[in-house]
Design an enzyme around this catalytic site. Structure first.
Site, PDB file in Angstrom:
ATOM      1  N   GLU A 260       0.816  -1.227   0.000  1.00 15.05           N
ATOM      2  CA  GLU A 260       0.000   0.000   0.000  1.00 15.05           C
ATOM      3  C   GLU A 260       0.847   1.275   0.000  1.00 15.05           C
ATOM      4  O   GLU A 260       0.835   2.051   0.956  1.00 15.05           O
ATOM      5  CB  GLU A 260      -0.968  -0.027   1.182  1.00 15.05           C
TER       6      GLU A 260
ATOM      7  N   GLU B  87      -4.174  -8.766  -1.696  1.00 17.60           N
ATOM      8  CA  GLU B  87      -4.743  -8.668  -0.352  1.00 17.60           C
ATOM      9  C   GLU B  87      -6.189  -8.224  -0.373  1.00 17.60           C
ATOM     10  O   GLU B  87      -6.581  -7.327  -1.110  1.00 17.60           O
ATOM     11  CB  GLU B  87      -3.944  -7.680   0.510  1.00 17.60           C
TER      12      GLU B  87
END
Length: 485
Positions: free
Chosen positions: A233, A336
């Protein structure tokens, strides 16, 4: 892989895979007298990956516009399937270690056995700590730029033993890839592993060396590392371990430091995945990195998560397809996803599982080769998590009772992972109405796996149509089915 031109058959014969070479075989097989085995999981029932029907094909009559149909064409093939799996985090490993030997074995079989479970073939794990760790830690002493103090003793207690056991149940070989949440604090402009900040350019080489150290140390422990992502991220400032990389910064770190360092260290075969964040900015990140020839040569694929819908909007599934169209030679990998905001009252909330089914069908139909869930195991509180970011997992352990809790998400994932084989080819699968979602794969043994999901509140009757043959199937409200034929 060479493209093979398929001649469309006007009969009921379809081409199959050669079991040995994984290519389309010139030997046709007939749909006639073939049995369709139906496996079902449905809301408000006891059906969980349950065998519910054995059906045979008959001649297809022209479908009417009022009929529900799923049309499968095994002669139209797309991406090659890599696998489905989940993340063995510190949290998962710590919870696993607290289970009885009997429950540990049940858990491992449930995920990693094809016969007794759902056949996971991918594992993701974290490079030092992430939010799903009981503490914030690294593998070096603070300030050790030369990494002389590097060791993975922390991981030898829980995480490495669990990965080894999972790999054994999976047949002795599994694709493991690794991801960092943040460099050590001293390498960042914020001097903090938490709450964002950036990697200082003067530490780019040291951080690239850190990847090498981690991979080589894991492989020394007998755990082969298949691949890695550059940064989890990279556009999110979180209260937990996080680090910001702009698209240009990730590109330059890859092409000038990480890529060459891995290659020069004998690790040039590791599969490097970029982005590792949501579908929303997927196109800009992919374009910035892949349009640079020097960066492009190091990239195996583009990774993505599903959290772009946090604001209440719809998931941006089409962004995956657009990037796949732009860069068809790169692999799309879901890295994810989990259901956030843990609430023990919602263990069996069916819509949590439906979120998985909807995402997996759409992601595969948009060119995704592999799909990785987040934590494979958490405790009864949705942790441990050192910053209180508690979430759901497909399986929870109630450490007070010692029992395992299987949630709907586990069964939804299983409708894919248990039946789709490695190196299967996605094939054309189209529903005639929006109530049904579908995707299909052709396994190397010639079997077709079709997944159908009923999004409606009603029991529906539909026809599975393959070539000039069809069979009638019923699907319960809010159910998911796997059809194998």
């Amino acid at each position: 892989m060479k493209r093979i031109v398929l001649i469309t058959l006007l009969t009921t014969s379809l081409f199959s895979f050669s079991q040995n070479k994984g290519k389309i075989s010139s030997k046709p097989f007939s749909i006639n007298n073939r049995t369709v085995t139906v496996y079902t999981s449905a809301d408000s029932t006891n059906l969980r990956l349950s065998k519910t029907d054995n059906l045979t094909f008959s001649d297809l009559k022209q479908p009417l516009e009022t009929q529900l149909c799923v049309f499968v064409n095994p002669t139209k093939t797309y991406q090659t399937f890599l696998g489905i799996g989940g993340a063995i985090t510190d949290a998962s490993a710590e919870v696993f270690a607290k289970l009885s030997n009997e429950k540990q074995q049940e858990f491992l079989n449930s995920y990693f056995s094809k016969d007794k479970g759902i056949g996971y073939s991918l594992i993701r794990t974290n490079i030092h700590s992430c939010d799903f760790s009981s503490e914030n830690y690294t593998y070096i002493k603070e300030g050790d730029t030369d990494l002389k103090s590097f060791n993975i003793d922390h991981d030898k207690k829980y995480r490495i033993p669990m990965i080894k056991k999972a790999t054994e149940i999976a047949g002795g070989k599994i694709n493991l890839y690794v991801s960092p949440w943040s460099p050590p604090a001293f390498m960042k402009d914020s001097n903090d592993m938490l709450k964002g900040g950036k990697l200082l350019p003067k530490f780019y080489q040291s951080w690239a060396n850190y990847f090498v150290k981690f991979i080589k140390n894991y492989e020394k422990e007998g755990i082969p590392v298949w691949g890695l992502t550059i940064q989890n991220e990279p556009m999110a400032t979180q209260k937990w371990e996080s680090c910001i990389f702009s698209a240009e910064e990730e590109r330059d770190f890859l092409k000038n430091y990480l890529g060459p360092t891995l290659k020069n260290s004998g690790l040039g075969d590791k599969k490097i995945t970029v982005w590792d964040h949501n579908r929303d900015l997927l196109s800009q990140r992919a374009s910035t990195i892949l349009d640079d020839a020097e960066a492009n040569k190091y990239v195996w694929g583009i990774g993505f998560h599903w959290y772009e819908s946090w604001s209440g909007g719809e998931p941006m599934f089409e962004n995956v397809g657009k990037v796949h169209e732009m860069y068809p030679n790169k692999n799309m990998l879901f890295t994810e996803g989990c259901v956030e905001k843990f609430d023990a009252n919602n263990y069996q909330l069916w819509k949590n599982g439906e979120r998985y089914g909807r995402s997996m069908i759409n992601d595969f139909n948009n060119g995704t080769v592999g799909w990785t869930d987040w934590n494979i195991l958490l405790d009864e509180n949705g942790g441990p998590n050192h910053v209180g970011n508690f979430c759901f997992a497909p399986i929870h352990a109630d450490l007070k009772s010692g029992e395992l809790i299987y949630t709907p998400s586990y069964y939804f994932i299983g409708h894919f992972s248990k039946f789709i084989g490695k190196e299967a080819k996605r094939i054309s699968s189209v529903a005639s109405r929006s109530q049904l979602l579908t995707t299909s794969f052709l396994n190397k043994d010639g079997k077709v796996v079709t997944i159908v999901m009923n999004q409606s509140n009603k029991k529906l009757n539909y026809n599975l149509c393959v070539g000039t043959k069809s069979t009638a199937i019923s699907i319960l409200p809010h159910a998911i089915q796997t059809l194998v034929f």
